[in-house]
Design an enzyme around this catalytic site. Sequence first.
Site, PDB file in Angstrom:
ATOM      1  N   HIS A 120     -61.036  25.740-113.261  1.00  0.00           N
ATOM      2  CA  HIS A 120     -62.251  26.472-113.143  1.00  0.00           C
ATOM      3  C   HIS A 120     -63.520  26.419-113.996  1.00  0.00           C
ATOM      4  O   HIS A 120     -64.521  26.218-113.518  1.00  0.00           O
ATOM      5  CB  HIS A 120     -62.062  27.776-112.762  1.00  0.00           C
ATOM      6  CG  HIS A 120     -61.073  28.154-111.652  1.00  0.00           C
ATOM      7  ND1 HIS A 120     -61.870  28.986-110.493  1.00  0.00           N
ATOM      8  CD2 HIS A 120     -60.025  27.999-111.315  1.00  0.00           C
ATOM      9  CE1 HIS A 120     -60.910  28.936-109.399  1.00  0.00           C
ATOM     10  NE2 HIS A 120     -59.469  28.303-110.038  1.00  0.00           N
TER      11      HIS A 120
ATOM     12  N   ASP B 107     -68.016  32.343-111.031  1.00  0.00           N
ATOM     13  CA  ASP B 107     -67.213  31.494-110.163  1.00  0.00           C
ATOM     14  C   ASP B 107     -66.649  32.411-109.005  1.00  0.00           C
ATOM     15  O   ASP B 107     -66.815  33.737-109.267  1.00  0.00           O
ATOM     16  CB  ASP B 107     -65.831  31.515-110.927  1.00  0.00           C
ATOM     17  CG  ASP B 107     -64.619  30.495-110.251  1.00  0.00           C
ATOM     18  OD1 ASP B 107     -64.386  29.458-110.846  1.00  0.00           O
ATOM     19  OD2 ASP B 107     -64.153  30.870-109.157  1.00  0.00           O
TER      20      ASP B 107
ATOM     21  N   GLN C 130     -53.727  22.832-102.909  1.00  0.00           N
ATOM     22  CA  GLN C 130     -53.255  21.689-102.984  1.00  0.00           C
ATOM     23  C   GLN C 130     -52.670  21.169-101.616  1.00  0.00           C
ATOM     24  O   GLN C 130     -52.879  19.800-101.393  1.00  0.00           O
ATOM     25  CB  GLN C 130     -52.401  21.478-104.175  1.00  0.00           C
ATOM     26  CG  GLN C 130     -52.963  21.603-105.526  1.00  0.00           C
ATOM     27  CD  GLN C 130     -51.995  22.062-106.526  1.00  0.00           C
ATOM     28  OE1 GLN C 130     -50.759  21.986-106.243  1.00  0.00           O
ATOM     29  NE2 GLN C 130     -52.478  22.958-107.562  1.00  0.00           N
TER      30      GLN C 130
ATOM     31  N   SER D 191     -58.954  17.060-109.808  1.00  0.00           N
ATOM     32  CA  SER D 191     -58.237  15.685-109.735  1.00  0.00           C
ATOM     33  C   SER D 191     -58.667  14.856-108.554  1.00  0.00           C
ATOM     34  O   SER D 191     -58.730  13.718-108.487  1.00  0.00           O
ATOM     35  CB  SER D 191     -56.653  15.846-109.925  1.00  0.00           C
ATOM     36  OG  SER D 191     -56.271  16.450-111.307  1.00  0.00           O
TER      37      SER D 191
END
Length: 454
Positions: A17, A113, A373, A353
């Site tokens: 984050h 955030d 994910q 990623s």
Amino acid sequence: MATNSHIIAIPFPLQGHINPMVQLCNRLISKGIRVTLVTTFSISKTLQNRTDENTINIETVPDIDSTVNGGDENLDIYEVFIRNFRASITNGVPDIIRKHSSSGHHVKAVVYDSVIPWCLDIAKGNGLRGAVLFTQPCTVCSIFYHLHEGNLEISSDEVGFEVSLPGMPVMGLKDLPTLVYDMNSYPSLLRLLVEQFSTFENADWRLFNTFDKLEDEILKWMSNKYPIRTIGPTVPSMYADKRLKGNYDYGLSLFKPSTESCFQWLETKEDRSVIYVSFGSLADLTEKQMEELAWGLVETKRNFLWVVRETEQCKIPKDFVSERGLIVNWCTQLEVLSHRSVGCFFTHGGWNSTLEALCLGVALVVMPQWTDQTTNAKLIADVWRNGVRVKCDPNGIVSREEVVACVNEVMEGESGDVIRRNAVKWKEMAVEAVSEGGSSDTNIAEFAEEILRT
Ligand code: UDX
């Protein structure tokens, strides 16, 4: 040239984050905005190593003491972490705002955030505007949005479960974020991700770390609900395209990279011959899964660079040796992904990623572990087709045979050619979005302009 327009940036204090927030701050600075980033003391020490103090000013709040649960034994570790972080920020940020405003650098807004939506109260309580930054894909955020609105029923029975939501591919149960269906997950995290929409409509700006062509349908759907801005990939485009070399720092490493050994080793490898393996900053695989992955990498008979964080290295099989592999505890991932020798990225599918590989045109094998994910893996394998998703056995273990099969599918043959062509296509679109005049670059410039005019 920095003006007196100043924002306070508050990332959620975890690696995945902090990086996108630091990267967004660097881009705002390049548009003339002064930035003060507020984080905990221990993280700030790491950050200053990575970010030129002339770009981002760092202010700190006390470290989070995850052992102090206020006597409430029912709280899980994340609840204690979040509760203590909220206390640190709520107590510390108003003084930081007053300090900078009194020094002539008028704080105009707080950028926070999305998983810490209570920051908007701090902004409004100090007469400031608020910008919420979503650090996961719009597709994932939208699934939590539907849960927030109460129009998504989840069945615990995977067989035959399918959900069709506007702007998304049809999802099976295991394509949804794990927190949605895995009752062993931390309920506090699910609450956090559902509650992130509590300030959605009251925020002055809603920023998404994605780009228009990557999630076009769901972004159009979300835009019909509220004005949103895509500002991603925040990945420093200097890695994706030398034309855009800037003073970007791609964030920080909460872990010390063992970089020198990586590059000396990579330099000895042929082009596109190396499997780069990394599961981000949080994933903790079981010993059985590490065993299958380790021997699977050996059985690919290919070179591999495997990031195993220090806390995870005890799970590597005791008799593990491989003359083709190099294990490091951390690396500067963007530079590794930029290296000519890397042929594919064996990843857990964390959003940073995923975006970094996409920006650099690197094909993916995705072995999702938790949170977003699983959904990122669905998008990679079935929508963007820049990679393949591993299959688990009934016990949830990815076998060494499956590791070999997926790597070969990406690294060779016609399937590999198609995947690599798609990876290059998405890289070109990502670079276009962040290039001057691109959709994300324009959105950031307009956001900065509105701050300057506040
Ligand atoms: C967490 C969640 O797990 C992820 O699902 C969510 O999307 C973001 O927050 P994390 O697991 O750490 O993130 O993964 P990821 O999002 O990929 O972020 C990892 C970051 O660490 C990336 O920016 C990557 O470049 C960096 N990294 C990783 C390194 O710099 N060196 C390494 O060796 C490994």
